[in-house]
Design an enzyme around this catalytic site. Structure first.
Site, mmCIF file in Angstrom:
data_model
loop_
_atom_site.group_PDB
_atom_site.id
_atom_site.type_symbol
_atom_site.label_atom_id
_atom_site.label_comp_id
_atom_site.label_asym_id
_atom_site.label_seq_id
_atom_site.Cartn_x
_atom_site.Cartn_y
_atom_site.Cartn_z
ATOM 1 N N GLU A 118 -4.599 -10.278 0.234
ATOM 2 C CA GLU A 118 -5.403 -10.165 1.446
ATOM 3 C C GLU A 118 -6.852 -10.450 1.055
ATOM 4 O OE1 GLU A 118 -4.987 -6.458 3.553
ATOM 5 O OE2 GLU A 118 -2.800 -6.460 3.362
ATOM 6 N N GLU A 145 0.812 -1.217 0.000
ATOM 7 C CA GLU A 145 0.000 0.000 0.000
ATOM 8 C C GLU A 145 0.849 1.272 0.000
ATOM 9 O OE1 GLU A 145 -4.175 -1.435 1.889
ATOM 10 O OE2 GLU A 145 -2.507 -1.315 3.297
#
Length: 980
Positions: free
Chosen positions: A496, A420
């Site tokens: 994820e 991220e």
């Protein structure tokens, strides 16, 4: 070769070292982790002296002098975090930085810990070069030895070393370390976790004799077509490598090809070897395997693999990221025992000992760089360091330290650039360096939808429909046709998914079916392994676990830090039990007529191993009780193969009037490194006969009006005005009355950025947590007592018309409920059933149905039909933040009893959800930590006809349509039998 610069100045402005963008100064070049050397080593962990300052303003380094008097300082355990040892407090944020975003500057409020450690150099310590090694320090450290400064570094979860040999003295030596909580490096470490400053990994002095190994790179490839492995070990300086089991003795840099057994996560074959140079001998553990992306698939040793993975932060509830070897091994044993085969090291390289255990026990590893700049998303990614060339040396330093340290682990099959960070030139530079340094491993990164710098297409929390489109390679195209074509040809991994926060995650089975259906979908990693609840105690000594906001943080993200498959004390949650069942590597399916199969189809879902290591016990059960047992003869099926195995004939003396099931299991036939013989790998249940026809219900008693405004029907006494049952079999009861409310789960509450999936707030808006009941009629209709009610929330016209029809055969009491929704319901219901209160001394529960743990509509794969018994208190699931929990699914009947055996039996038509607890749903909803739940003098039952699903809406997709509990007419029944 991509150049690696040591320093690029930020600007003309003179900033302190902890705010400049360099990775540090004075450090030795990174190299491979090579434990077990015959060179002398001196651990420096233990009790250090410590002083905490609120700012980093002081430039006084006098504390580093050996003669400095630190007797007034505190003591501190190293490795450790000072905020977990009574100095300051931890803080939790998910994405937002807990300081102003003004890179690379940090605020004056910058807690700074000065550390001192005096140690005696052993008398036999050899002269010459020595490396002072730091395994991990958050977030910036400046180091002195015997008063001389060695340098400073940033990169919290990465190793750093300094040359220290010339500064060592015989006898007493003093190591001094100044650690700043905030630094420019903090902008690169915005991972979703606690901010925990300190020296949290090992500190060690390592003798480096003349001719010692500065670095070594093991290249061990496997050719699946020939069964041969090719070994080459590069070393600086040169030396020789011996592999006794393979009869190899090679000069470093020399290659040899010999027949070998390959390394895989299922068959983690390692060969012991030794690297010897003129100054040092180092043991090596070599695993031969080859990783490629080929034909649009991620392959190991020529075969596509399916990742059944978890994301793992390093965490201990008492020690934070200071995790010992015993805890690491315990984590990995639990993973193996629950069928997990892969780990993503979110979001930084772990302690290297963890990777050595992955090599030994067998897990695929995605090794992730210590890099996340997620907080810049809130600034529209303005000033993002990964797209600012001034930060590139720091990014490269982090990539280099990870790759060089971990490059010899066969378990590491992919490098990850970080997490991220958006996109930027710095990531491309990192990727180019990694590819050139180690072309044997693919690269992973999720944050770039164009996959410009990656070899796999990675996503977070894509819902089931999107995963299916990706599996079909029909996902939405990218604007750039070239990038789109490249990405469409890549394998797909969910780095994820299935956010394991609180009660959940739901929908795992549907994800797994997609992975097994579409070869492009090669599995993923559940977020995440463990709840990060920090161990705390109330004033009277009751343990609980703290989350964000419990330490007075001004900015925090609450219990979002508690989103694991393990509770903080490493107890498996129901989510882990469910995940184990969903990803089990052996499947059992019925073959033959519905309700009476004559055979079971056994399928090997492993990627490499056959089934020779497993045994297959079976049992024949009637009404949940074993009647006969044995073992099936299952052939040693190869990966992907199936076989139909004949079931034995049902025992002739088995009862014929009960529900009959076959239960078939796969267990370890012999002890393994990670579990004992008999450990269960997989199981399946098959109906052995058609379900028996329910016994007819024949009422034989009529309602009788008493003289005290009561009605009596069989063993029940009712309030004649409200029609509510008040006594049953001589014991007081409360209810039962219609109930649609549950204490919202974290997944019910949903994520703020996903407003369409937030059921909990919508339920509160409607008013389902404050329903009101109105009795419209209480009438005797033949043998039945009929009670008509309306149940509705205030301030709305929504409601339910409910008809309760009570009958009795004299010994038992039967309740038939018909529910009709009124109005246009804008949201699904939490639950639909009845709630009632019983005597608190009914503390033991026995039931026939799904168990032994909790289950909900989309988390029920692991619910095994049988007879189970537990105390009421043990039915509760202790989520760190209390919420709806503890339902048992598919219950045919349940009994609550006192110590003397008296109590109540409840039978349901159809099967029902059963919940029993010593507090109401409202009390559960109001609790914020487990000690807030105080047992009352009643046992509260929920007997539910239906429950809304769980989903993964705390971060991922919500409840799948088929598991939504929409408001619709419903009818169900319960029979209450007092036990005398």
């Amino acid at each position: 070769m991509v150049t690696y610069e040591e320093h690029v100045p930020l600007s003309e402005e003179d900033v302190p070292y902890y705010e400049d963008v360099t990775p540090g100064s004075g450090c030795l070049p990174p190299g491979a982790w090579l434990p077990g050397s015959d060179a002398a080593r001196l651990p420096l962990g233990g009790t250090w002296r410590f002083r905490l300052s609120p700012t980093a303003a002081s430039e006084d380094a006098s504390f580093a002098r050996p003669e400095y008097d630190d007797s007034a300082w505190e003591e501190l355990r190293v490795p450790g975090h000072w905020v977990l040892q009574g100095h300051g407090a931890p803080a939790y944020t998910n994405t937002g930085y807990p300081f102003p975003v003004d890179p690379p500057r940090v605020p004056d409020e910058n807690p700074t810990g000065d550390h001192r450690y005096a140690f005696d150099l052993p008398a036999d310590w050899p002269a010459g070069s020595a490396a002072l090694h730091f395994g991990g320090v958050e977030s910036c450290a400046r180091v002195w030895l015997n008063g001389s400064e060695l340098g400073h570094f940033k990169g919290s979860r990465l190793p750093h070393e300094f040359e220290a040999g010339s500064l060592l003295r015989p006898g007493r030596n003093v190591l001094a370390v100044r650690v700043h909580q905030w630094s420019s490096g903090s902008y690169l470490e915005d991972q979703d976790q606690w901010w925990l400053p300190g020296v949290f990994r090992e500190v060690e002095l390592r003798h480096r004799p003349e001719g010692a190994v500065r670095d070594a790179f093991v290249h061990a490839e496997y050719d699946h077509r020939t069964g041969q492995g090719t070994l080459r070990v590069d070393s600086d300086p040169a030396g020789r490598v011996t592999v006794p089991e393979l009869g190899l003795e090679l000069a470093t840099g020399e290659s040899a090809t010999v027949p070998v057994e390959p390394w895989t996560a299922e068959t983690p074959r390692l060969y012991d070897a030794e690297l010897a140079t003129s100054g040092e001998r180092v043991p090596l553990r070599i695993g031969f395997r080859t990783v490629v992306v080929e034909d649009g698939l991620l392959k190991v040793n020529g075969r596509p693999i399916l990742l059944r993975g978890v994301n793992r932060h390093e965490f201990d509830p008492a020690h934070g990221r200071a995790v010992g070897a015993d805890v690491m091994r315990r984590d990995l044993l639990l993973m193996k025992q629950h069928n997990i085969n892969a780990v993503r090291t979110s979001h930084y390289p772990p302690d290297p000992a963890f990777l050595a255990l992955c090599d030994e026990l067998g897990l695929w590893v995605v090794d992730e760089c210590d890099l996340e700049t997620h907080g810049f998303a809130q600034q529209g990614w303005r000033a993002n360091p990964v797209d600012d060339e001034r930060w590139t040396p720091a990014l490269l330093d982090r990539a280099r330290r990870m790759v060089e340290r971990d490059k010899n682990h066969p378990s590491v099959i992919m490098w990850s650039l970080g997490n991220e960070c958006g996109t930027g030139r710095g990531l491309s530079t990192m990727a180019a360096w990694m590819r050139e340094r180690d072309p044997s491993r693919p690269l992973h990164y999720e944050g770039d939808p164009g996959c410009a710098d990656t070899d796999v297409y990675s996503r977070m929390y894509a819902d089931h429909a999107e995963v299916e489109r990706i599996g079909r390679r029909t996902e939405e195209p990218l604007p750039d046709g070239t990038l789109d074509a490249r990405r469409r040809g890549l394998p797909f991994v969910l780095c994820e998914y299935a956010h394991a926060m609180g009660n959940g995650p739901g929908g795992l089975s549907e994800y797994q079916r997609l992975f097994e259906t579409y070869e492009r979908c090669q599995g993923g990693f559940v977020w995440e392994w463990i709840d990060h609840g920090l161990r705390q105690y109330t004033a009277d000594g009751v343990r609980y676990h703290a989350y964000g906001g419990d330490f007075g943080e001004e900015v925090h993200d609450g219990n979002f830090v508690c989103d694991g498959l393990l509770f903080p004390e490493r107890v498996p949650s129901p989510g882990l039990i469910e995940y184990k069942k969903v990803i089990e590597p052996v499947r059992f399916e019925a073959v033959g007529p519905d309700g009476a199969p004559g055979a079971v189809r056994v399928t090997n879902l492993q990627d490499f191993a056959d089934l020779s290591a497993l045994a297959f016990p079976w049992s024949y059960e009637v009404e949940g009780l074993p009647v006969a047992e044995g073992t099936l003869a299952v052939p040693p099926l190869l990966p992907g193969e199936s076989a139909e195995v004949k079931l034995p004939a049902p025992p002739e003396d088995a009862p014929r009037d009960g529900e009959a099931l076959w239960t078939v299991r796969a267990v370890l036939a012999e002890d393994a490194v990670w579990a004992e013989a008999g450990h269960e790998i997989a199981w399946g249940q098959l109906p052995a006969a058609p379900l028996p026809v329910p016994r007819p219900w024949t009422p034989s008693a009529a309602p009788r009006r008493g003289t005290d405004r009561t009605l009596t029907l069989g063993p029940g006494v009712f309030d004649a005005t409200t029609g509510v049952l008040s006594r049953l079999g001589g014991s007081p009861v409360t209810g039962p009355r219609l109930d649609v409310w549950r204490a919202p789960t974290d997944n019910d509450e949903g994520a703020p950025w996903q407003p369409g999936q937030r059921c909990g707030p919508e339920w509160r808006r409607i008013g389902l947590h404050r329903m009101r009941h109105r009795t419209d009629a209480v009438t005797a209709e033949g043998d039945a007592l009929v009670v008509r009610t309306r149940v509705a929330p205030a301030a709305t016209s929504l409601g339910f018309a409910v008809v309760h029809r009570w009958t009795s055969d004299g010994a038992a009491l039967r309740l038939e409920v018909a529910v009709t929704p009124q109005g246009d319901w804008p949201a699904p219901l939490p639950r639909l059933g009845v709630r009632m209160g019983l005597d608190g001394d009914l503390g033991a529960v026995r039931w026939f149905g799904g168990g032994p743990g909790e289950a909900y509509p989309d988390t029920s794969a692991a619910a095994r039909v049988g007879r189970w018994s537990l105390p009421v208190d043990a039915l509760q699931t202790p989520y760190v933040r209390p919420q709806e929990n503890g339902a048992r699914i598919g219950v045919r009947w349940a009994e609550l009893t006192r110590p003397d055996g008296t109590g109540l039996r409840i039978e349901g038509e159809p099967h029902y959800f059963f919940t029993a607890r010593r507090w109401t749903s409202e009390e559960l909803d109001a609790a914020r930590h487990t000690p807030d739940l105080v047992a009352g003098d009643r046992v509260w039952l929920n007997l539910d006809h239906a429950q809304h699903g769980i989903g993964s809406g705390s971060c991922g997709p919500g409840v799948l349509p088929k598991y939504r509990l929409e408001a619709a007419p419903a009818a169900f029944a319960f029979t209450f039998r007092p036990l005398e």
